[in-house]
Design an enzyme around this catalytic site. Structure first.
Site, PDB file in Angstrom:
ATOM      1  N   GLU A 110      21.543  95.934  87.336  1.00  0.00           N
ATOM      2  CA  GLU A 110      22.881  95.925  87.933  1.00  0.00           C
ATOM      3  C   GLU A 110      23.870  96.104  86.787  1.00  0.00           C
ATOM      4  OE1 GLU A 110      23.702  95.925  91.001  1.00  0.00           O
ATOM      5  OE2 GLU A 110      21.992  95.151  92.138  1.00  0.00           O
ATOM      6  N   ILE A 111      24.433  97.311  86.689  1.00  0.00           N
ATOM      7  CA  ILE A 111      25.183  97.725  85.510  1.00  0.00           C
ATOM      8  C   ILE A 111      26.648  97.330  85.610  1.00  0.00           C
ATOM      9  CG2 ILE A 111      25.945  99.729  84.178  1.00  0.00           C
ATOM     10  CD1 ILE A 111      23.340 101.133  85.100  1.00  0.00           C
TER      11      ILE A 111
END
EC number: 3.4.17.18
Length: 699
Positions: A419-420
């Site tokens: 999850e950037i």
């Protein structure tokens, strides 16, 4: 006010359909003709916001998801973030008994600032530090153009890839295979698969994916020893955009900036139309239809592994809608086919946002994976580079039907979700792409960023200790194949009214091929036994559990809404080995107490905030130190509470004793089988099959 689990259950039953926010209320009323969730109001208090709902336990976060609100994928031990589009969404939370804090007061204003930041960055910077030098988000055509350019520039290192199935709207799903001798697919190398944009609005996931392709090719051409080792010994496959239809809608939409139902820039799902879609929401195109962005399936809830469980919407309009059946969507099925036909020993599915590295299991009831220690070790090492939090996916909330849960439990290849970034689905390019990839943003932790994390993941894909090998000899122009077909169950299938139906069984056929040039061969494969049936992680105790502690209740009873605190100490090795600490508290009257436990680091580790008496809080693997129990007089308590903390040892390992086998065959150019045998091989093992093309009785 604190979350009330039982009142939430009553609210969910009343809603029945589990629809997204105000749309649930809309469809319950024949007087309203269109979806309302996402429609902004006119008043100052009806701005689109990101809020963090107070939900300190996994069960409470699961219940927030079950309300059908739009999740940001951002959650921690204190709560979960969701988008509230209007007052109807807020009322849904209130009636379910939840409280929240506002994280982004005006999402429209934030989006406008980010668009201005993007324009300013592109204007002042000619070339970014990214491998491609990009300064702005790509369009879909630019993804295709860049992959064509890389294939033309590095013909011996690349092979253009088109996945087996087209999208709902008939678009091919494109990717790029990168390795030495890339055209020889049946080369026996282990594969690292990097995926982007399962969710259309998560543009940085695609950018980070393609930039790594640029990086590996340029580094190899520049003589970088690490890149040459990796591309010589393994295969990288990048698929920057899985959800092609949805991405084209999101990226090509004219931003309305109001995050309404018809602000298609915020589309999450693909372009399918569920068989349960009401007639009034049929018709139109994906980018212009009566239900707006709400139509479609969440591809990352559609994979067959554990499909149908918690953490996915049962409603066609929900942002996390799971689809009409396990693997029903052509896009998820295309990825499934790709993984099934390659030796994918490592897979990362990129998403936004939360600064997280998530590993299996994605559903708590599945139990910890038999490879928990290795999966955690790898995730933790990458987190040191990008500054993310490494944890099991279920520690946030249940997520059924995710990519990595199917790929790991069914194929045995390690799988993760990244999850950037910390603050948006596609925030300012300079931060979300340049900074996160290179590791130059504060949020990225000051390490090597996602670039270094991907490099280490590719090294892990190549490392023999994380997969299996088959070694033997074969004549030239013979094909050695290992394959197996097996049947696996979904989750018990959750229904809109909270009941469940029986599991659905699905079939997978896994195949890896090696084309022999004559002589000795080595095939990198995943273990022959699925983790799904192999067992579950556990450990044997190294000391007895701690003795039971009687909790000390401070003198007096706090006023309604007030609270009091007490502490207790948890021991560690060598004195005690505590697999679980169980806090149990009861009281003599009909009033209601709520209890919250904070660990030695100040983080909430559990809560008892139901209508139950006693309240029971279970803390797995409690670390040694001093814990604080907060007792809140939620409603009318006049009598004292009493309680204790009991301890039990760790759960031991669970080994099923089941062994599954690969079927190894040797065929000639005409497809005639010359030899066949079964092969059983565990993770980290090598099996030597000798002359694989000679029947055993002739050896």
């Amino acid at each position: 006010m604190r979350p009330r689990l039982q009142s939430r259950r009553r609210r969910l039953t009343a809603l029945g359909a589990g629809l997204s926010g105000a749309l649930a209320l809309t469809l319950a009323s024949a007087a309203v003709t269109g979806p309302a969730s996402g429609e902004p109001g006119n008043g100052a208090d009806d701005r689109v916001q990101v809020v963090k709902v107070d939900a300190p336990t996994v069960a409470q976060r699961n219940e927030v998801l079950a309300l059908g609100l739009d999740p940001t994928e951002h959650a921690d031990k204190s709560g979960i973030e969701v988008v509230l589009y209007n007052e109807a969404d807020r009322e849904l939370l209130r009636e379910a008994g939840f409280t929240w804090s506002v994280e982004v007061r005006d999402l429209e204003a934030q989006a406008e600032r980010q668009r201005k930041a993007d324009a300013a960055y592109a204007a002042r910077v000619d070339e970014s530090p990214l491998p491609s030098g990009r300064t702005a988000y790509r369009t879909y055509d630019e993804y295709l153009s860049d992959m064509r350019m890389l294939a033309e520039r590095y013909p011996r290192l690349t092979r253009p890839l088109t996945l087996e199935r087209r999208t709902v709207l008939g678009e091919p799903i494109r990717g790029l295979e990168i390795t030495t001798g890339a055209d020889t697919v049946a080369d026996g190398k282990p594969t690292f698969l990097l995926l982007g944009a399962h969710h259309a609005r998560e543009w940085p996931s695609s950018e980070n994916t393609l930039e790594f392709g640029f990086d590996m090719l340029q580094s190899y051409a520049d003589g970088d020893a690490r890149a040459r080792t990796l591309l010589g010994g393994s295969r990288l496959i990048i698929v920057p955009v899985v959800n092609v239809d949805g991405f084209k809608v999101s990226r090509g939409a004219e931003p309305l900036g109001d995050f309404s139902t018809f602000d298609y820039e915020m589309k999450r799902k693909n372009c399918s139309i569920s068989e349960d879609t009401p007639e009034q929401y049929l018709g139109g195109t994906c980018e212009e239809n009566p239900a707006g962005r709400l139509r479609g399936t969440d591809l990352n809830r559609n994979y067959p592994g554990f499909w149908g469980g918690g953490g996915a919407s049962t409603s066609w309009s929900g942002d996390t809608y799971r689809g009409d059946g396990p693997g029903s969507e052509p896009e998820s099925d295309a990825v499934r086919s790709l993984i099934s036909e390659r030796a994918v020993t490592m897979m990362i599915s990129n998403h936004t946002y939360s600064n997280l590295i998530l590993r299996p299991p994605a559903i708590a009831s599945t139990g910890k994976s038999p490879d928990e220690l290795a999966l955690k070790e790898l995730g933790d090492s990458w987190a040191e580079e990008n500054g993310y939090v490494s944890q099991a996916s279920y520690q946030l909330y249940d997520t059924s039907g995710s990519t990595e849960d199917w790929s790991y439990w069914v194929t045995g290849g390690f799988g993760y979700t990244f999850e950037i970034g910390p603050d948006g689905f596609h925030p300012a390019y300079e931060d979300a792409v340049v900074g996160e990839y290179t590791g130059t943003t504060e949020a990225a932790g000051g390490g090597g960023g996602n670039r270094e994390a991907y490099l280490q993941a590719m090294e892990a894909a190549m490392a023999p200790k994380y997969h299996s090998q088959v070694i033997g000899r074969a004549p030239a122009r013979r094909t050695v194949t290992v394959s197996k077909t097996h049947v696996s169950p979904t989750s018990p299938v959750l229904q809109a009214d909270g009941t469940t139906r029986s599991q659905i069984y699905f079939e997978d056929h896994l195949t890896t091929r090696y084309r022999s040039d004559g002589g000795r061969f080595r095939m990198h494969v995943n273990p022959s036994t699925r983790p799904l049936v192999a067992g579950r992680y556990g450990r044997l105790p190294e000391a007895p559990p701690q003795d039971t502690i009687t909790l000390t209740n401070p003198a007096g009873v706090p006023a309604e809404g007030g609270s009091e605190e007490t502490t207790f100490d948890v021991q560690g090795l060598p004195e005690a080995d505590n697999g679980f600490a169980t806090v149990s508290i009861e009281w003599p009257d009909d009033a209601d107490w709520d209890f919250y436990v904070t660990g030695p680091d100040g983080e909430t580790v559990g809560s008892g905030a139901t209508l139950d008496n006693p309240e029971v809080i279970t803390i797995p693997d409690p670390v040694a130190g001093t814990y604080t129990l907060t007792a809140e007089n939620y409603e009318g308590a006049v009598g004292e509470w009493s309680g204790e903390v009991s301890f039990s040892g760790p759960e031991p390992p669970q080994t099923s004793g089941i062994e599954e086998a690969w079927q190894l065959t040797c065929t000639d150019r005409r497809g005639e089988v010359h030899a066949s045998r079964t092969v059983v091989v565990d993770r980290g093992e090598k099996v030597r099959v000798g002359r694989a093309c000679v029947p055993r009785k002739r050896r």
